[in-house]
Design an enzyme around this catalytic site. Sequence first.
Site, PDB file in Angstrom:
ATOM      1  N   ASN A 102      50.832  45.163   8.925  1.00 45.91           N
ATOM      2  CA  ASN A 102      50.646  43.889   8.219  1.00 45.91           C
ATOM      3  C   ASN A 102      51.973  43.328   7.733  1.00 45.91           C
ATOM      4  OD1 ASN A 102      48.001  44.443   8.662  1.00 45.91           O
ATOM      5  ND2 ASN A 102      47.544  45.071   6.567  1.00 45.91           N
ATOM      6  N   HIS A 119      55.611  45.315  11.938  1.00 45.04           N
ATOM      7  CA  HIS A 119      55.593  43.976  12.540  1.00 45.04           C
ATOM      8  C   HIS A 119      56.262  42.920  11.660  1.00 45.04           C
ATOM      9  CE1 HIS A 119      51.997  45.331  15.265  1.00 45.04           C
ATOM     10  NE2 HIS A 119      53.167  45.737  15.705  1.00 45.04           N
ATOM     11  N   CYS A 127      67.528  32.975  11.576  1.00 47.71           N
ATOM     12  CA  CYS A 127      67.945  32.002  12.586  1.00 47.71           C
ATOM     13  C   CYS A 127      67.878  32.656  13.967  1.00 47.71           C
ATOM     14  CB  CYS A 127      69.362  31.543  12.262  1.00 47.71           C
ATOM     15  SG  CYS A 127      70.159  30.696  13.648  1.00 47.71           S
ATOM     16  N   CYS A 147      69.153  26.359  10.805  1.00 49.93           N
ATOM     17  CA  CYS A 147      70.279  27.102  10.227  1.00 49.93           C
ATOM     18  C   CYS A 147      71.504  26.186  10.180  1.00 49.93           C
ATOM     19  CB  CYS A 147      70.555  28.290  11.133  1.00 49.93           C
ATOM     20  SG  CYS A 147      71.988  29.269  10.715  1.00 49.93           S
ATOM     21  N   THR A 187      42.381  48.870  11.458  1.00 46.52           N
ATOM     22  CA  THR A 187      43.097  48.335  12.628  1.00 46.52           C
ATOM     23  C   THR A 187      42.254  48.522  13.876  1.00 46.52           C
ATOM     24  OG1 THR A 187      45.070  48.526  14.036  1.00 46.52           O
ATOM     25  CG2 THR A 187      44.426  50.528  12.830  1.00 46.52           C
ATOM     26  N   SER A 188      42.313  47.513  14.769  1.00 47.28           N
ATOM     27  CA  SER A 188      41.574  47.625  16.028  1.00 47.28           C
ATOM     28  C   SER A 188      42.300  48.576  16.978  1.00 47.28           C
ATOM     29  CB  SER A 188      41.412  46.251  16.678  1.00 47.28           C
ATOM     30  OG  SER A 188      42.682  45.679  16.901  1.00 47.28           O
ATOM     31  N   GLU A 214      33.938  49.324  12.264  1.00 46.28           N
ATOM     32  CA  GLU A 214      33.289  49.643  13.541  1.00 46.28           C
ATOM     33  C   GLU A 214      34.154  50.608  14.342  1.00 46.28           C
ATOM     34  OE1 GLU A 214      33.110  45.580  14.831  1.00 46.28           O
ATOM     35  OE2 GLU A 214      35.089  45.695  15.754  1.00 46.28           O
TER      36      GLU A 214
HETATM   37  C1  BJW Z   1      38.019  46.476   8.481  1.00 40.58           C
HETATM   38  C2  BJW Z   1      37.620  45.650   7.421  1.00 40.58           C
HETATM   39  C3  BJW Z   1      37.372  46.267   6.181  1.00 40.58           C
HETATM   40  C4  BJW Z   1      37.955  44.404   9.169  1.00 40.58           C
HETATM   41  N1  BJW Z   1      37.507  47.582   6.052  1.00 40.58           N
HETATM   42  N2  BJW Z   1      38.127  47.772   8.335  1.00 40.58           N
HETATM   43  C5  BJW Z   1      49.447  46.666  28.125  1.00 40.58           C
HETATM   44  C6  BJW Z   1      49.218  47.936  27.617  1.00 40.58           C
HETATM   45  C7  BJW Z   1      49.884  48.371  26.496  1.00 40.58           C
HETATM   46  C8  BJW Z   1      50.778  47.550  25.842  1.00 40.58           C
HETATM   47  C9  BJW Z   1      50.998  46.291  26.356  1.00 40.58           C
HETATM   48  C10 BJW Z   1      50.344  45.865  27.478  1.00 40.58           C
HETATM   49  N3  BJW Z   1      50.749  44.585  27.723  1.00 40.58           N
HETATM   50  C11 BJW Z   1      51.631  44.223  26.780  1.00 40.58           C
HETATM   51  C12 BJW Z   1      51.793  45.246  25.948  1.00 40.58           C
HETATM   52  C13 BJW Z   1      52.637  45.298  24.778  1.00 40.58           C
HETATM   53  C14 BJW Z   1      52.050  44.533  23.617  1.00 40.58           C
HETATM   54  C15 BJW Z   1      50.612  44.991  23.375  1.00 40.58           C
HETATM   55  O1  BJW Z   1      50.340  45.953  22.703  1.00 40.58           O
HETATM   56  N4  BJW Z   1      49.665  44.259  23.935  1.00 40.58           N
HETATM   57  C16 BJW Z   1      48.251  44.634  23.893  1.00 40.58           C
HETATM   58  C17 BJW Z   1      47.499  43.745  22.909  1.00 40.58           C
HETATM   59  C18 BJW Z   1      47.699  44.538  25.266  1.00 40.58           C
HETATM   60  N5  BJW Z   1      52.902  44.892  22.506  1.00 40.58           N
HETATM   61  C19 BJW Z   1      54.016  44.241  22.226  1.00 40.58           C
HETATM   62  O2  BJW Z   1      54.372  43.267  22.860  1.00 40.58           O
HETATM   63  C20 BJW Z   1      54.849  44.806  21.106  1.00 40.58           C
HETATM   64  N6  BJW Z   1      56.195  44.966  21.501  1.00 40.58           N
HETATM   65  C21 BJW Z   1      56.557  45.758  22.519  1.00 40.58           C
HETATM   66  O3  BJW Z   1      55.745  46.380  23.195  1.00 40.58           O
HETATM   67  O4  BJW Z   1      57.917  45.826  22.715  1.00 40.58           O
HETATM   68  C22 BJW Z   1      58.384  46.472  23.879  1.00 40.58           C
HETATM   69  C23 BJW Z   1      58.669  45.412  24.903  1.00 40.58           C
HETATM   70  C24 BJW Z   1      59.793  44.634  24.753  1.00 40.58           C
HETATM   71  C25 BJW Z   1      60.105  43.681  25.711  1.00 40.58           C
HETATM   72  C26 BJW Z   1      59.244  43.468  26.773  1.00 40.58           C
HETATM   73  C27 BJW Z   1      58.094  44.234  26.896  1.00 40.58           C
HETATM   74  C28 BJW Z   1      57.807  45.218  25.945  1.00 40.58           C
HETATM   75  C29 BJW Z   1      54.867  43.867  19.920  1.00 40.58           C
HETATM   76  C30 BJW Z   1      53.536  43.686  19.314  1.00 40.58           C
HETATM   77  C31 BJW Z   1      53.621  42.660  18.212  1.00 40.58           C
HETATM   78  C32 BJW Z   1      52.260  42.358  17.588  1.00 40.58           C
HETATM   79  N7  BJW Z   1      52.386  41.240  16.724  1.00 40.58           N
HETATM   80  C33 BJW Z   1      51.248  40.800  15.956  1.00 40.58           C
HETATM   81  C34 BJW Z   1      51.653  39.518  15.213  1.00 40.58           C
HETATM   82  C35 BJW Z   1      52.573  39.885  14.031  1.00 40.58           C
HETATM   83  C36 BJW Z   1      52.952  38.708  13.225  1.00 40.58           C
HETATM   84  C37 BJW Z   1      51.781  38.034  12.559  1.00 40.58           C
HETATM   85  O5  BJW Z   1      51.056  38.657  11.762  1.00 40.58           O
HETATM   86  O6  BJW Z   1      51.614  36.864  12.828  1.00 40.58           O
HETATM   87  O7  BJW Z   1      50.873  41.827  15.025  1.00 40.58           O
HETATM   88  S1  BJW Z   1      49.801  40.619  16.924  1.00 40.58           S
HETATM   89  C38 BJW Z   1      48.685  41.157  15.695  1.00 40.58           C
HETATM   90  O8  BJW Z   1      48.026  42.383  16.138  1.00 40.58           O
HETATM   91  C39 BJW Z   1      49.551  41.558  14.513  1.00 40.58           C
HETATM   92  C40 BJW Z   1      48.884  42.831  14.046  1.00 40.58           C
HETATM   93  O9  BJW Z   1      49.784  43.605  13.278  1.00 40.58           O
HETATM   94  C41 BJW Z   1      48.475  43.465  15.340  1.00 40.58           C
HETATM   95  C42 BJW Z   1      47.385  44.498  15.203  1.00 40.58           C
HETATM   96  O10 BJW Z   1      46.219  43.938  14.710  1.00 40.58           O
HETATM   97  P1  BJW Z   1      45.337  44.752  13.662  1.00 40.58           P
HETATM   98  O11 BJW Z   1      46.089  44.951  12.426  1.00 40.58           O
HETATM   99  O12 BJW Z   1      44.799  45.955  14.324  1.00 40.58           O
HETATM  100  O13 BJW Z   1      44.184  43.695  13.329  1.00 40.58           O
HETATM  101  P2  BJW Z   1      42.837  43.354  14.123  1.00 40.58           P
HETATM  102  O14 BJW Z   1      42.390  42.036  13.652  1.00 40.58           O
HETATM  103  O15 BJW Z   1      43.017  43.529  15.574  1.00 40.58           O
HETATM  104  O16 BJW Z   1      41.801  44.466  13.662  1.00 40.58           O
HETATM  105  C43 BJW Z   1      41.266  44.496  12.352  1.00 40.58           C
HETATM  106  C44 BJW Z   1      40.378  45.702  12.242  1.00 40.58           C
HETATM  107  O17 BJW Z   1      39.979  45.846  10.898  1.00 40.58           O
HETATM  108  C45 BJW Z   1      39.105  45.609  13.077  1.00 40.58           C
HETATM  109  O18 BJW Z   1      38.950  46.825  13.810  1.00 40.58           O
HETATM  110  C46 BJW Z   1      37.980  45.472  12.038  1.00 40.58           C
HETATM  111  O19 BJW Z   1      36.786  46.110  12.423  1.00 40.58           O
HETATM  112  C47 BJW Z   1      38.594  46.144  10.840  1.00 40.58           C
HETATM  113  N8  BJW Z   1      38.125  45.653   9.530  1.00 40.58           N
HETATM  114  N9  BJW Z   1      37.527  44.347   7.836  1.00 40.58           N
HETATM  115  C48 BJW Z   1      37.813  48.307   7.134  1.00 40.58           C
HETATM  116  N10 BJW Z   1      36.955  45.526   5.069  1.00 40.58           N
HETATM  117 ZN    ZN Z   2      72.241  30.334  12.727  1.00 39.89          ZN
END
Ligand code: BJW
Ligand code: ZN
Length: 247
Positions: A102, A119, A127, A147, A187-188, A214
């Site tokens: 988060n 993240h 910048c 910037c 987290t999902s 879930e």
């Molecule tokens: C509750 C609840 C309650 C609700 N109690 N529970 C193929 C395979 C593997 C990897 C890849 C692939 N293709 C591409 C990739 C890489 C990619 C990736 O993983 N993609 C997959 C999605 C397919 N990853 C990246 O690109 C990462 N970088 C990387 O790999 O670098 C190497 C590289 C460099 C150069 C070229 C290529 C590779 C970077 C990932 C960045 C993610 N960024 C975000 C945005 C951040 C900024 C922002 O907030 O705006 O991060 S995306 C978004 O998802 C955010 C989150 O941190 C992240 C995870 O989401 P999270 O936290 O799990 O939330 P939800 O909504 O998904 O789930 C919520 C959960 O809570 C649910 O399960 C609910 O049930 C539960 N819940 N209420 C308990 N009360």
């Molecule tokens: Zn600059």
Amino acid sequence: MIQIDKSLIDTLRKSESIVFFTGAGISSESGIPTFRGKDGIWNKLKPEELANFNAFIRNPEMVWEWYNHRKKIIHEAQPNAAHLTIAETQNHFKNVTVVTQNIDNLHRRAGSNTVFELHGNIERNFCINCKKYYNEELDFSKGVPKCECGGLIRPDVVWFGEYLPEDQFLGGEKAAISSDVFFVVGTSAVVYPAAGLVYTAKQSGATIVEVNLEETPLSSIADYSYFGKAGEILHGVLEEYKLSLKY
Ligand code: BJW
Ligand code: ZN
């Protein structure tokens, strides 16, 4: 009220190092929308349209509008029972580490001392050209802020295709390797490399405890899965643990 397994409490009583690996679900009880799932923001908005660098270059106004909207929600939000319980565990275990996906700062605001942010953090900006940081309130009156070097200023968060901050990831990985109990909360677990830390912890011998509304792809490797609200379940675990100390 969910029943917490006695064997988990026994394990906790022998544990020194606890990790909480958290995602958007932990902040949903503070009123901050999650990304995926029933109420997820990406049911309406596509991630690839907003959370990547090309989208920002194509349409910085739209991306900033999204972040400013979320920033407002985050500023109005307060840490909830889940964040506060995690902070309270610091009184009971030698090492408590939060590794969060988060960007909302709520763990620190709740009082957690060791927090790795995989993240980024919405409070910071930089910048895209010279990487200078701009952490003060930005001025949008003349459009997307720039910037002094002329480069666009962006939020310091990690978008798809971008590397995670190395120190934060390495810190999280080290904590995962040395953890006795590794909680996976709200987290999902579909975004990598962050989700891979759960496997790192498992391979290093940690007990994996999943807390989610879930099932997720990680449920099959979790030693314990509790389905319900993070605030209630984590509070329940800590209360059971404290109760066990009396006997
Ligand atoms: C509750 C609840 C309650 C609700 N109690 N529970 C193929 C395979 C593997 C990897 C890849 C692939 N293709 C591409 C990739 C890489 C990619 C990736 O993983 N993609 C997959 C999605 C397919 N990853 C990246 O690109 C990462 N970088 C990387 O790999 O670098 C190497 C590289 C460099 C150069 C070229 C290529 C590779 C970077 C990932 C960045 C993610 N960024 C975000 C945005 C951040 C900024 C922002 O907030 O705006 O991060 S995306 C978004 O998802 C955010 C989150 O941190 C992240 C995870 O989401 P999270 O936290 O799990 O939330 P939800 O909504 O998904 O789930 C919520 C959960 O809570 C649910 O399960 C609910 O049930 C539960 N819940 N209420 C308990 N009360
Ligand atoms: Zn600059």
